[in-house]
Motif scaffolding. Structure first.
Motif, PDB file in Angstrom:
ATOM      1  N   ASP A   7       0.832  -1.211   0.000  1.00 12.70           N
ATOM      2  CA  ASP A   7       0.000   0.000   0.000  1.00 12.70           C
ATOM      3  C   ASP A   7       0.865   1.260   0.000  1.00 12.70           C
ATOM      4  N   GLU A   8       1.938   1.234   0.782  1.00 16.42           N
ATOM      5  CA  GLU A   8       2.778   2.413   0.974  1.00 16.42           C
ATOM      6  C   GLU A   8       3.805   2.608  -0.131  1.00 16.42           C
ATOM      7  N   ALA A   9       3.992   1.593  -0.971  1.00 19.64           N
ATOM      8  CA  ALA A   9       5.063   1.642  -1.976  1.00 19.64           C
ATOM      9  C   ALA A   9       4.561   2.193  -3.312  1.00 19.64           C
ATOM     10  N   ASP A  10       5.481   2.805  -4.043  1.00 14.62           N
ATOM     11  CA  ASP A  10       5.207   3.255  -5.411  1.00 14.62           C
ATOM     12  C   ASP A  10       5.771   2.265  -6.432  1.00 14.62           C
ATOM     13  N   TYR A  11       6.895   1.645  -6.067  1.00 14.78           N
ATOM     14  CA  TYR A  11       7.554   0.681  -6.954  1.00 14.78           C
ATOM     15  C   TYR A  11       7.853  -0.588  -6.146  1.00 14.78           C
ATOM     16  N   ILE A  12       7.686  -1.739  -6.774  1.00 16.95           N
ATOM     17  CA  ILE A  12       7.885  -3.010  -6.062  1.00 16.95           C
ATOM     18  C   ILE A  12       8.785  -3.915  -6.901  1.00 16.95           C
ATOM     19  N   ILE A  13       9.869  -4.348  -6.281  1.00 12.61           N
ATOM     20  CA  ILE A  13      10.800  -5.280  -6.914  1.00 12.61           C
ATOM     21  C   ILE A  13      10.778  -6.566  -6.104  1.00 12.61           C
ATOM     22  N   THR A  14      10.450  -7.683  -6.759  1.00 15.57           N
ATOM     23  CA  THR A  14      10.384  -8.964  -6.062  1.00 15.57           C
ATOM     24  C   THR A  14      11.351  -9.954  -6.702  1.00 15.57           C
ATOM     25  N   GLY A  15      12.208 -10.519  -5.878  1.00 13.04           N
ATOM     26  CA  GLY A  15      13.133 -11.539  -6.344  1.00 13.04           C
ATOM     27  C   GLY A  15      12.542 -12.923  -6.169  1.00 13.04           C
ATOM     28  N   SER A  16      12.663 -13.740  -7.207  1.00 12.63           N
ATOM     29  CA  SER A  16      12.171 -15.118  -7.138  1.00 12.63           C
ATOM     30  C   SER A  16      13.350 -16.076  -7.154  1.00 12.63           C
ATOM     31  N   TYR A  17      13.346 -17.016  -6.212  1.00 10.16           N
ATOM     32  CA  TYR A  17      14.427 -17.993  -6.087  1.00 10.16           C
ATOM     33  C   TYR A  17      13.791 -19.372  -6.017  1.00 10.16           C
ATOM     34  N   VAL A  18      13.720 -20.037  -7.158  1.00  8.53           N
ATOM     35  CA  VAL A  18      13.111 -21.363  -7.225  1.00  8.53           C
ATOM     36  C   VAL A  18      14.133 -22.300  -7.861  1.00  8.53           C
ATOM     37  N   VAL A  19      14.522 -23.347  -7.138  1.00  8.02           N
ATOM     38  CA  VAL A  19      15.474 -24.308  -7.674  1.00  8.02           C
ATOM     39  C   VAL A  19      14.787 -25.211  -8.692  1.00  8.02           C
ATOM     40  N   LYS A  20      13.569 -25.638  -8.367  1.00  8.19           N
ATOM     41  CA  LYS A  20      12.815 -26.535  -9.238  1.00  8.19           C
ATOM     42  C   LYS A  20      11.352 -26.135  -9.184  1.00  8.19           C
ATOM     43  N   ASN A  21      10.765 -25.786 -10.333  1.00  9.45           N
ATOM     44  CA  ASN A  21       9.374 -25.340 -10.364  1.00  9.45           C
ATOM     45  C   ASN A  21       8.426 -26.421  -9.826  1.00  9.45           C
ATOM     46  N   ASP A  22       7.630 -26.050  -8.845  1.00 12.09           N
ATOM     47  CA  ASP A  22       6.653 -26.987  -8.297  1.00 12.09           C
ATOM     48  C   ASP A  22       5.442 -26.231  -7.753  1.00 12.09           C
ATOM     49  N   PRO A  23       4.814 -25.390  -8.581  1.00 18.01           N
ATOM     50  CA  PRO A  23       3.621 -24.683  -8.101  1.00 18.01           C
ATOM     51  C   PRO A  23       2.414 -25.613  -8.118  1.00 18.01           C
ATOM     52  N   ALA A  24       1.379 -25.224  -7.412  1.00 14.13           N
ATOM     53  CA  ALA A  24       0.127 -25.976  -7.454  1.00 14.13           C
ATOM     54  C   ALA A  24      -0.644 -25.533  -8.701  1.00 14.13           C
ATOM     55  N   VAL A  25      -0.864 -26.451  -9.626  1.00 14.63           N
ATOM     56  CA  VAL A  25      -1.561 -26.138 -10.868  1.00 14.63           C
ATOM     57  C   VAL A  25      -2.811 -26.993 -10.965  1.00 14.63           C
ATOM     58  N   ASN A  26      -3.968 -26.335 -11.124  1.00 13.37           N
ATOM     59  CA  ASN A  26      -5.239 -27.029 -11.286  1.00 13.37           C
ATOM     60  C   ASN A  26      -5.898 -26.573 -12.571  1.00 13.37           C
ATOM     61  N   ASP A  27      -6.176 -27.539 -13.455  1.00 14.16           N
ATOM     62  CA  ASP A  27      -6.842 -27.240 -14.729  1.00 14.16           C
ATOM     63  C   ASP A  27      -6.094 -26.165 -15.517  1.00 14.16           C
ATOM     64  N   GLY A  28      -4.754 -26.268 -15.531  1.00 12.48           N
ATOM     65  CA  GLY A  28      -3.954 -25.343 -16.322  1.00 12.48           C
ATOM     66  C   GLY A  28      -3.823 -23.959 -15.726  1.00 12.48           C
ATOM     67  N   VAL A  29      -4.189 -23.806 -14.457  1.00 11.24           N
ATOM     68  CA  VAL A  29      -4.089 -22.507 -13.803  1.00 11.24           C
ATOM     69  C   VAL A  29      -3.334 -22.686 -12.485  1.00 11.24           C
ATOM     70  N   ILE A  30      -2.421 -21.760 -12.201  1.00 17.78           N
ATOM     71  CA  ILE A  30      -1.718 -21.821 -10.926  1.00 17.78           C
ATOM     72  C   ILE A  30      -2.697 -21.484  -9.809  1.00 17.78           C
ATOM     73  N   ASP A  31      -2.803 -22.373  -8.844  1.00 24.27           N
ATOM     74  CA  ASP A  31      -3.756 -22.220  -7.746  1.00 24.27           C
ATOM     75  C   ASP A  31      -3.136 -21.364  -6.650  1.00 24.27           C
ATOM     76  N   ASP A  32      -3.502 -20.083  -6.621  1.00 25.43           N
ATOM     77  CA  ASP A  32      -2.936 -19.157  -5.644  1.00 25.43           C
ATOM     78  C   ASP A  32      -3.587 -19.260  -4.273  1.00 25.43           C
ATOM     79  N   SER A  33      -4.602 -20.115  -4.147  1.00 26.22           N
ATOM     80  CA  SER A  33      -5.240 -20.260  -2.840  1.00 26.22           C
ATOM     81  C   SER A  33      -4.412 -21.120  -1.905  1.00 26.22           C
ATOM     82  N   ILE A  34      -3.478 -21.880  -2.487  1.00 20.38           N
ATOM     83  CA  ILE A  34      -2.639 -22.758  -1.664  1.00 20.38           C
ATOM     84  C   ILE A  34      -1.453 -21.963  -1.145  1.00 20.38           C
TER      85      ILE A  34
END
Length: 646
Positions: A508-535
């Motif tokens: 809320d307080e920021a104007d610019y946001i930089i996020t670093g991602s560090y994933v050794v091996k992709n393993d997101p939760a995917v349901n019906d071809g969509v990444i499930d962000d509820s998990i």
């Protein structure tokens, strides 16, 4: 005749020859010492010792309660080197803490082996695998792959070689020429130049040449290839199931070209390659039948590497204490099997971090002797291995006639090393490499470069505190340079955390946001071809947290950029982001220094201080549609035009 006398006699004979008109004598040439005569006069104990290379990463003296980093030479380690006639030692970060300390430690280790000097070895690949705590870290192989620059590859080898050489280290266990064509590879990833064997070969050869220009012995690894594995051989036994034709067309290509270019050493992989050897053993771990890994396979080491591919240099195993070997074969059997396969040097054959643990090395030493004495390990093969070892020591100026031995006082060596290791010229070159490697994958609506105004706030989020520190420090340095007034930089590390109200408030307080991602091996939760962000369970934090930040920032119409810090494949988790870039290196700022130039290079790009020139050295498959390629090999955008780079 004792050892000192027979070595002196051989060298004296060579010196007489060198006085004959027309006798060809080159510095660091195997012609200057009669290696065969030396080997003929060596005892079995002396020969076995040349083939063993332990580490003394940590050491516990008799009067100490626990083992700590071995940084200062002592009589106990010296006694082991002398007793077992060791041919070499491998160093780790625990050993090479400061420049002066390292010079003195290496000198002390060499003093313990005055007749035949030691191979002083280290894994200084550049990038995420570096050991020197005061050296130039460099952006790493995949970053070099993104630049496509053979010049940068050569400079990388040259910088590493000069720094190691100034410290007295004479063998580098690098470069890795594994072809990383498995996005799920947990151990190689950015340690590889590319998924393309031709690009790996070109950059690998130039790195080798750069190392050798500093008289550094260069090693290609991990033969026959660790790039298409989904298991880390530090923890398990990987399998590569491809047929011979595929392996010859992909995995073996960089090794063959390195051999043709004159690489000094080869390091084996603890990986099963049934196309070349499907021999089975019974695992000592669980009694199950397992296929022999390349490290222990005569068909792979002697048949493939020596006879078919024509390599006549030194072959060293990868560390034999890795679980792929240690758990399944046992300490003594693993060393004997490796040497029987045609390997010359058994690396880290037994753990020795105190005199009380010397029995581990003694047990291995005696097992090898017994194998020689009962004919299981032929003496002719042992002699060939020892000859190769000594020939390389001569070739690289490690083993010299007594008249040529370096007599430089230790204080002068220290003074020189301080000037070389991590010097300004090296740091300038690594900065240039890292900035040219940055690969812009998305920049919709010209999100980049960020142009913060007075009193605006920049929020930086990354998994680990050192990464956050690297980002915030670089931004503050830029702010000082460009006189950005009253710009506030806020940092947050999110390893293991779930998105919460505190983070939402920071957004809320920021104007610019930089996020670093560090994933050794992709393993997101995917349901019906969509990444499930509820998990949001803890096991998914590496993808769930930065995706939650992205979603929240976009909902609030904040300027957001995702920076892939390690394997670029994780960029596929952020298809919805408007701005995405890859930097191929995750080490941040700690102990008063930037541990890698990659994150600062990414920040420079984000704020328009440098123009990204990188092109993907690998394909990035889609997460939601794994059979599709989201970003192709060679893809990279021009930040000014938004078009793909030529």
């Amino acid at each position: 005749m004792n050892k000192r006398k027979w070595v002196s006699a051989v060298l004296a004979g060579v010196l007489v020859l060198s006085a004959i008109p027309g006798f060809k004598s080159e510095t660091a040439s195997a012609e200057t010492i009669d290696v065969q005569t030396i080997v003929t006069n060596m005892s079995i104990d002396e020969k076995v010792g040349q083939m063993l290379m332990p580490d003394f990463r940590n050491w516990k003296k008799a009067d100490e309660s626990k083992a700590t980093g071995f940084t200062v030479m002592n009589d106990e380690v010296a006694s082991i080197i002398k007793k077992y006639h060791l041919g070499g030692v491998i160093l780790f970060a625990e050993n090479v803490v400061e420049t002066e300390q390292t010079v003195r430690l290496v000198d002390g280790l060499q003093q313990a082996s005055p007749e035949i000097p030691l191979f002083m070895t280290i894994d200084q690949e550049g990038g995420i695998v570096t050991r020197l705590q005061t050296g130039t870290n460099l952006p790493g192989n995949m970053a070099l792959g993104a630049t496509r620059s053979e010049k940068y590859a050569y400079q990388t080898g040259e910088i590493i070689g000069s720094e190691l050489s100034s410290l007295g280290i004479n063998v580098n266990f690098g470069p890795a020429v594994d072809v990383n064509n498995n996005p799920g590879n947990p151990v190689i990833g950015v340690r590889s130049f590319s998924s393309n064997p031709e690009l790996v070969s070109k950059l690998g050869i130039q790195t080798i040449k750069g190392l050798q220009s500093q008289n550094m012995a260069a090693t290609t690894k991990h033969f026959p290839g660790h790039g298409d594995t989904a298991v880390d051989s530090h923890y398990g036994l990987p399998l590569v199931s491809h047929d011979k034709e595929r392996l010859r067309a992909v995995e073996l290509v960089p090794f063959q070209k390195a051999i043709d270019a004159g690489v000094d050493m080869m390091m084996t992989a603890h990986v099963q390659f049934p196309a070349f050897d499907d021999t089975t053993y019974i695992s000592k771990k669980d009694g199950q039948e397992i296929m022999v890994p390349a490290t222990l396979s005569k068909k792979v080491i002697t048949g493939l590497l020596r006879e078919e591919m024509g390599f006549d240099g030194v072959v060293a195993t990868d560390a034999l204490n890795m679980k792929a070997i240690a758990d399944n074969f046992g300490q003594e059997d693993a060393v004997v099997l490796a040497l029987k396969s045609g390997v010359d040097i058994a690396l880290m054959p037994a753990q020795v971090n105190s005199l009380q643990m010397e029995e581990n090395l003694s047990s291995v030493f005696n097992a090898v002797k017994a194998a020689i004495e009962n004919g299981e390990l032929p003496m002719e093969q042992v002699d060939q291995s020892v000859e190769r070892i000594l020939e390389l020591k001569v070739k690289r100026g490690i083993f010299k006639p007594s008249e040529e031995v370096d007599q430089t006082p230790i204080d002068e060596k220290v003074e020189n090393a301080v000037k070389v290791v991590g010097n300004k010229d090296h740091l300038k070159k690594e900065k240039e490499m890292a900035e040219d490697a940055v690969t812009l994958l998305k920049n919709e609506d010209k999100t980049l470069p960020f142009k913060p105004k007075k009193d605006e706030t920049i929020l930086v989020l990354a998994p680990f505190a050192d990464q956050v520190e690297s980002m915030t420090r670089t931004i503050n340095e830029l702010a000082d340079k460009r006189k950005m007034k009253n710009v506030t930089v806020t940092g947050y590390s999110f390893s293991g955390k779930s998105f919460n109200d505190e983070v939402a408030g920071l957004i809320d307080e920021a104007d610019y946001i930089i996020t670093g991602s560090y994933v050794v091996k992709n393993d997101p939760a995917v349901n019906d071809g969509v990444i499930d962000d509820s998990i949001q369970d803890s096991s998914k934090w590496a993808t769930a947290f930065p995706r939650a930040v992205m979603k929240d920032a976009q909902t609030k119409d904040k300027e957001f950029v995702l920076m892939s810090l390690r394997n670029p494949y994780d960029a596929a988790n952020f298809e919805e982001a408007k701005a995405v870039l890859a930097v191929y290196g995750f080490k941040g700022y700690s102990n008063g220094r930037y541990r890698q130039p990659n994150i600062p290079a990414g920040i420079q790009t984000i704020f328009g201080e440098s123009r990204p020139k990188g092109k993907l050295p690998v394909d990035i498959p889609s997460v939601t549609n794994p059979n599709q390629v989201l970003y192709q090999f060679g893809y990279g955008l021009d930040i000014r035009t938004g078009k793909q780079l030529n």
